[in-house]
Design a protein around this motif. Sequence first.
Motif, PDB file in Angstrom:
ATOM      1  N   ALA A  40      -8.460  16.681  -5.642  1.00 43.33           N
ATOM      2  CA  ALA A  40      -7.673  17.915  -5.743  1.00 43.33           C
ATOM      3  C   ALA A  40      -6.732  17.983  -4.553  1.00 43.33           C
ATOM      4  N   VAL A  41      -5.577  18.578  -4.762  1.00 42.46           N
ATOM      5  CA  VAL A  41      -4.595  18.807  -3.706  1.00 42.46           C
ATOM      6  C   VAL A  41      -4.259  20.292  -3.736  1.00 42.46           C
ATOM      7  N   VAL A  42      -4.366  20.952  -2.588  1.00 40.91           N
ATOM      8  CA  VAL A  42      -4.057  22.384  -2.496  1.00 40.91           C
ATOM      9  C   VAL A  42      -2.894  22.538  -1.534  1.00 40.91           C
ATOM     10  N   VAL A  43      -1.854  23.233  -1.975  1.00 43.48           N
ATOM     11  CA  VAL A  43      -0.682  23.476  -1.135  1.00 43.48           C
ATOM     12  C   VAL A  43      -0.346  24.961  -1.159  1.00 43.48           C
ATOM     13  N   SER A  44       0.396  25.393  -0.156  1.00 44.25           N
ATOM     14  CA  SER A  44       0.831  26.781  -0.088  1.00 44.25           C
ATOM     15  C   SER A  44       1.834  27.077  -1.202  1.00 44.25           C
ATOM     16  N   ARG A  45       1.765  28.274  -1.750  1.00 41.68           N
ATOM     17  CA  ARG A  45       2.741  28.681  -2.773  1.00 41.68           C
ATOM     18  C   ARG A  45       4.171  28.588  -2.254  1.00 41.68           C
ATOM     19  N   THR A  46       4.349  28.748  -0.945  1.00 41.95           N
ATOM     20  CA  THR A  46       5.692  28.695  -0.376  1.00 41.95           C
ATOM     21  C   THR A  46       6.293  27.297  -0.460  1.00 41.95           C
ATOM     22  N   ALA A  47       5.502  26.290  -0.802  1.00 43.75           N
ATOM     23  CA  ALA A  47       6.010  24.923  -0.920  1.00 43.75           C
ATOM     24  C   ALA A  47       6.726  24.677  -2.250  1.00 43.75           C
ATOM     25  N   ARG A  48       6.587  25.610  -3.193  1.00 39.31           N
ATOM     26  CA  ARG A  48       7.240  25.412  -4.504  1.00 39.31           C
ATOM     27  C   ARG A  48       8.745  25.231  -4.329  1.00 39.31           C
ATOM     28  N   THR A  50      10.330  22.831  -2.880  1.00 44.23           N
ATOM     29  CA  THR A  50      10.752  22.143  -1.661  1.00 44.23           C
ATOM     30  C   THR A  50      10.782  20.632  -1.878  1.00 44.23           C
ATOM     31  N   PRO A  51      11.558  19.922  -1.058  1.00 45.00           N
ATOM     32  CA  PRO A  51      11.566  18.454  -1.155  1.00 45.00           C
ATOM     33  C   PRO A  51      10.167  17.852  -0.945  1.00 45.00           C
ATOM     34  N   LEU A  52       9.361  18.472  -0.087  1.00 44.15           N
ATOM     35  CA  LEU A  52       7.997  17.972   0.127  1.00 44.15           C
ATOM     36  C   LEU A  52       7.201  18.002  -1.162  1.00 44.15           C
ATOM     37  N   LEU A  53       7.223  19.127  -1.852  1.00 45.28           N
ATOM     38  CA  LEU A  53       6.443  19.229  -3.082  1.00 45.28           C
ATOM     39  C   LEU A  53       6.998  18.314  -4.171  1.00 45.28           C
ATOM     40  N   GLU A  54       8.312  18.181  -4.235  1.00 44.71           N
ATOM     41  CA  GLU A  54       8.893  17.268  -5.219  1.00 44.71           C
ATOM     42  C   GLU A  54       8.420  15.830  -4.970  1.00 44.71           C
ATOM     43  N   ALA A  64      -1.287   8.753 -11.208  1.00 43.39           N
ATOM     44  CA  ALA A  64      -2.219   9.373 -12.162  1.00 43.39           C
ATOM     45  C   ALA A  64      -3.284  10.219 -11.444  1.00 43.39           C
ATOM     46  N   LEU A  65      -2.848  10.932 -10.406  1.00 43.97           N
ATOM     47  CA  LEU A  65      -3.730  11.842  -9.669  1.00 43.97           C
ATOM     48  C   LEU A  65      -3.425  13.277 -10.081  1.00 43.97           C
ATOM     49  N   PRO A  66      -4.338  14.208  -9.824  1.00 44.60           N
ATOM     50  CA  PRO A  66      -4.155  15.582 -10.296  1.00 44.60           C
ATOM     51  C   PRO A  66      -2.956  16.296  -9.662  1.00 44.60           C
ATOM     52  N   GLU A  67      -2.404  17.230 -10.413  1.00 51.83           N
ATOM     53  CA  GLU A  67      -1.312  18.062  -9.911  1.00 51.83           C
ATOM     54  C   GLU A  67      -1.835  18.997  -8.823  1.00 51.83           C
ATOM     55  N   PRO A  68      -0.962  19.394  -7.898  1.00 53.73           N
ATOM     56  CA  PRO A  68      -1.391  20.309  -6.835  1.00 53.73           C
ATOM     57  C   PRO A  68      -1.785  21.689  -7.367  1.00 53.73           C
ATOM     58  N   HIS A  69      -2.741  22.306  -6.692  1.00 53.55           N
ATOM     59  CA  HIS A  69      -3.112  23.705  -6.920  1.00 53.55           C
ATOM     60  C   HIS A  69      -2.417  24.514  -5.837  1.00 53.55           C
ATOM     61  N   PHE A  70      -2.057  25.742  -6.147  1.00 56.39           N
ATOM     62  CA  PHE A  70      -1.345  26.575  -5.183  1.00 56.39           C
ATOM     63  C   PHE A  70      -2.241  27.681  -4.654  1.00 56.39           C
ATOM     64  N   ALA A  71      -2.118  27.955  -3.354  1.00 54.34           N
ATOM     65  CA  ALA A  71      -2.862  29.033  -2.696  1.00 54.34           C
ATOM     66  C   ALA A  71      -1.865  29.884  -1.923  1.00 54.34           C
ATOM     67  N   ASP A  72      -2.194  31.148  -1.753  1.00 48.97           N
ATOM     68  CA  ASP A  72      -1.333  32.045  -0.990  1.00 48.97           C
ATOM     69  C   ASP A  72      -1.251  31.599   0.452  1.00 48.97           C
ATOM     70  N   ARG A  73      -0.104  31.795   1.057  1.00 47.30           N
ATOM     71  CA  ARG A  73       0.125  31.395   2.447  1.00 47.30           C
ATOM     72  C   ARG A  73      -0.893  32.043   3.388  1.00 47.30           C
ATOM     73  N   GLY A  74      -1.380  33.216   3.066  1.00 44.87           N
ATOM     74  CA  GLY A  74      -2.355  33.908   3.901  1.00 44.87           C
ATOM     75  C   GLY A  74      -3.623  33.116   4.131  1.00 44.87           C
ATOM     76  N   HIS A  75      -3.897  32.137   3.283  1.00 43.24           N
ATOM     77  CA  HIS A  75      -5.083  31.301   3.437  1.00 43.24           C
ATOM     78  C   HIS A  75      -4.821  30.099   4.339  1.00 43.24           C
ATOM     79  N   PHE A  76      -3.600  30.009   4.868  1.00 43.98           N
ATOM     80  CA  PHE A  76      -3.207  28.906   5.738  1.00 43.98           C
ATOM     81  C   PHE A  76      -2.819  29.462   7.105  1.00 43.98           C
ATOM     82  N   ASP A  77      -3.713  30.147   7.756  1.00 42.06           N
ATOM     83  CA  ASP A  77      -3.448  30.773   9.049  1.00 42.06           C
ATOM     84  C   ASP A  77      -3.728  29.769  10.170  1.00 42.06           C
ATOM     85  N   GLU A  78      -2.649  29.249  10.780  1.00 45.19           N
ATOM     86  CA  GLU A  78      -2.793  28.202  11.788  1.00 45.19           C
ATOM     87  C   GLU A  78      -3.588  28.666  13.002  1.00 45.19           C
TER      88      GLU A  78
END
Length: 90
Positions: A40-48, A50-54, A64-78
Amino acid sequence: REIGVAAIHRRSMEFEVSQFGDRGSYGRTVAMVLALHPAAVVVSRTARGTPLLEALDDALREAALPEPHFADRGHFDEAFGQGLLEDAHV
């Protein structure tokens, strides 16, 4: 661009955290994710849109790996994450 990657290895239960600089093509990031062969790959919704997500989407699809799942940025508090790592002496 600064990129952060966290991975949990399911067989060994090892936890890996990385932060590094990458170029606009995100080749280093894509190579690292592909090398992990993620379930599984989890990325911030704010990455939609973007060149990184593309780049990541294309590479995951080709491998042939799974598509990313999106999580709210609030769960990525550095700052909070850094505090947890310091408390755990990592």
